[in-house]
Write an enzyme that holds these catalytic residues in place. Structure first.
Site, short mmCIF file in Angstrom:
data_model
loop_
_atom_site.label_atom_id
_atom_site.label_comp_id
_atom_site.label_asym_id
_atom_site.label_seq_id
_atom_site.Cartn_x
_atom_site.Cartn_y
_atom_site.Cartn_z
N ASN A 74 -40.86 16.27 -15.11
CA ASN A 74 -42.09 16.51 -14.35
C ASN A 74 -43.03 17.44 -15.09
OD1 ASN A 74 -42.73 19.23 -12.80
ND2 ASN A 74 -40.47 19.10 -12.94
N ASN A 104 -41.64 32.15 -4.18
CA ASN A 104 -41.53 32.03 -5.65
C ASN A 104 -42.92 32.28 -6.23
OD1 ASN A 104 -41.90 30.47 -8.21
ND2 ASN A 104 -39.70 30.11 -7.99
N CYS A 135 -43.98 30.47 -16.95
CA CYS A 135 -45.42 30.31 -17.10
C CYS A 135 -45.90 31.02 -18.36
CB CYS A 135 -46.16 30.94 -15.93
SG CYS A 135 -45.29 30.77 -14.40
N ASN A 196 -34.17 27.10 -14.81
CA ASN A 196 -35.35 26.28 -14.57
C ASN A 196 -35.22 25.02 -15.45
OD1 ASN A 196 -37.99 25.48 -13.80
ND2 ASN A 196 -38.60 27.63 -13.63
N THR A 197 -36.23 24.20 -15.47
CA THR A 197 -36.14 22.91 -16.18
C THR A 197 -36.16 23.09 -17.71
OG1 THR A 197 -38.53 22.74 -15.97
CG2 THR A 197 -37.21 21.56 -14.35
N GLY A 247 -29.46 23.31 -11.31
CA GLY A 247 -29.58 22.32 -12.37
C GLY A 247 -28.65 21.15 -12.14
C1 LIG Z 1 -40.86 18.20 -9.01
C2 LIG Z 1 -40.36 19.57 -9.34
C3 LIG Z 1 -41.17 20.69 -9.09
C4 LIG Z 1 -40.70 21.98 -9.40
N1 LIG Z 1 -41.50 23.04 -9.12
C5 LIG Z 1 -41.06 24.31 -9.38
C6 LIG Z 1 -41.87 25.44 -9.06
O1 LIG Z 1 -42.96 25.32 -8.48
N2 LIG Z 1 -41.37 26.67 -9.37
C7 LIG Z 1 -40.14 26.86 -9.96
O2 LIG Z 1 -39.74 28.01 -10.20
N3 LIG Z 1 -39.35 25.79 -10.25
C8 LIG Z 1 -39.78 24.54 -9.99
N4 LIG Z 1 -38.97 23.45 -10.28
C9 LIG Z 1 -37.64 23.68 -10.91
C10 LIG Z 1 -36.52 23.63 -9.87
O3 LIG Z 1 -36.68 24.66 -8.90
C11 LIG Z 1 -35.12 23.75 -10.51
O4 LIG Z 1 -35.00 25.01 -11.15
C12 LIG Z 1 -34.86 22.67 -11.56
O5 LIG Z 1 -35.43 21.43 -11.15
C13 LIG Z 1 -33.37 22.45 -11.83
O6 LIG Z 1 -32.67 22.06 -10.69
P1 LIG Z 1 -32.38 20.50 -10.31
O7 LIG Z 1 -31.85 19.83 -11.53
O8 LIG Z 1 -31.41 20.55 -9.18
O9 LIG Z 1 -33.72 19.92 -9.88
C14 LIG Z 1 -39.42 22.16 -9.98
C15 LIG Z 1 -38.61 21.03 -10.22
C16 LIG Z 1 -39.06 19.76 -9.91
C17 LIG Z 1 -38.15 18.58 -10.17
#
Ligand SMILES: Cc1cc2nc3c(=O)[nH]c(=O)nc-3n(C[C@H](O)[C@H](O)[C@H](O)COP(=O)(O)O)c2cc1C
Length: 305
Positions: A74, A104, A135, A196-197, A247
């Site tokens: 994303n 957050n 960021c 985070n991602t 994650g």
């Molecule tokens: C569509 C999307 C939007 C996200 N928006 C945020 C965000 O606004 N702030 C943040 O700290 N992490 C954001 N994340 C990261 C998630 O909170 C999480 O750390 C990451 O996706 C890993 O977990 P998962 O594999 O279970 O999704 C976002 C992830 C996705 C997929």
């Protein structure tokens, strides 16, 4: 017996008690209210709300989501309503939530983070803060979460501004995530979230363009789970504050991997898009595993030595 009735699964983060260790990750569960018809919100350990910034942001150009093998890429670009509307429109939703809510926070400068924390600290609707370090710092060009000195000083500034739990969310896009976790702890964080991602890119070869309009994006979902579990395992052994694992958690078995690696709690992210009831399923599975193994609390979920 519903798993959530087991008080022994509660977890302490700073001065706040999470009723269960299964939370929802920022950006994947909106502001909570969107899910009230689908799931018992009181079974959630904590809602980590979508990132908020000082000014409203419409986010990146589309397409900003693309599926990958076992993952989701994303480039939403922190689309959000900005702190003014957050206060008037979202805080009332949080006040009605039957679980703890962590705001957050994202920003492009230390002052932006600080202003938002101060604004929300003065209100009663939220239970704590999660600081999104992914960021870019406009003053330095690099993401906040990539430099130890920057992480420690930002955390220390925010620590002075709140008595509520301060959770620092770590980016895996660094050389050594353990050093960054230690910097957050030194700055006074009550806990860290890992991870985070991960930075990723998909290319459409026929069009000879990147699949995401922004080029790169953040990879989430099952593809990143082993990276997240390893990060938790290593960070847990580097700091003495609680680690919240995130994650690729899709089911209880996945969450258990994080708990056994040393996480005190977990966050469900991408899985909420696949099945909004994932939190309940995961919680039931953890409670069942705990009963089968005779564990009295989350701290007893450990790897065999
Ligand atoms: C569509 C999307 C939007 C996200 N928006 C945020 C965000 O606004 N702030 C943040 O700290 N992490 C954001 N994340 C990261 C998630 O909170 C999480 O750390 C990451 O996706 C890993 O977990 P998962 O594999 O279970 O999704 C976002 C992830 C996705 C997929």
């Amino acid at each position: 017996m519903p798993a959530q009735s087991s008080g022994s699964l509660s977890v302490r983060v700073g001065n706040t008690e999470l009723p269960t260790p299964v939370c929802v990750a920022s950006g994947t569960f909106g502001y909570g209210a969107e899910y009230e018809q689908l799931i018992d919100l009181s079974s959630i350990g904590a809602l980590f709300a979508k990132s908020v910034t000082r000014a409203p942001r419409s986010g990146n150009a589309t397409p900003r989501l693309v599926e990958t093998p076992s993952g989701l890429l994303n480039s939403i670009g922190l689309a959000n309503v900005g702190i003014e509307r957050y206060v008037t429109e979202k805080l009332p939703l949080f006040a009605a939530m039957p679980c703890p809510v962590f705001a957050n926070i994202a920003g492009e400068s230390v002052d932006e983070y600080l202003e938002i924390v101060e604004r929300l600290e003065a209100r009663g609707e939220i239970d704590g803060f999660e600081i999104n370090l992914s960021c870019p710092n406009v003053a330095r060009g690099l993401a906040f979460g990539t430099e130890c000195a920057q992480v420690e000083s930002l955390t220390a500034r925010l620590r002075k501004a709140t008595v509520r739990p301060l959770v620092v969310k770590l980016t895996p896009n660094v050389t050594d995530i353990c050093e960054i976790a230690r910097a957050a702890e030194a700055g006074g964080a009550d806990a860290v979230t890992c991870i985070n991602t991960l930075l990723g890119m998909v290319i459409d070869t026929e069009n000879r363009r990147t699949a995401l309009a922004a080029g790169t994006g953040g990879l989430s979902g099952p593809a990143i789970r082993p990276v997240g579990v390893a990060a938790v395992y290593r960070v847990r052994r580097s700091v003495s504050i609680p680690v919240i694992g995130a994650g690729g958690i899709m089911c209880a078995e996945d969450a258990l991997q994080y708990l056994l690696a040393g996480a005190s709690a977990v966050q469900i992210g991408t899985a909420n898009f696949v099945d909004p009831r994932t939190v309940a399923r995961v919680l039931d599975g953890i409670a069942d595993y705990g009963r089968r193994n005779g564990y009295g609390c989350i701290e007893e979920f450990h790897l065999a030595e």
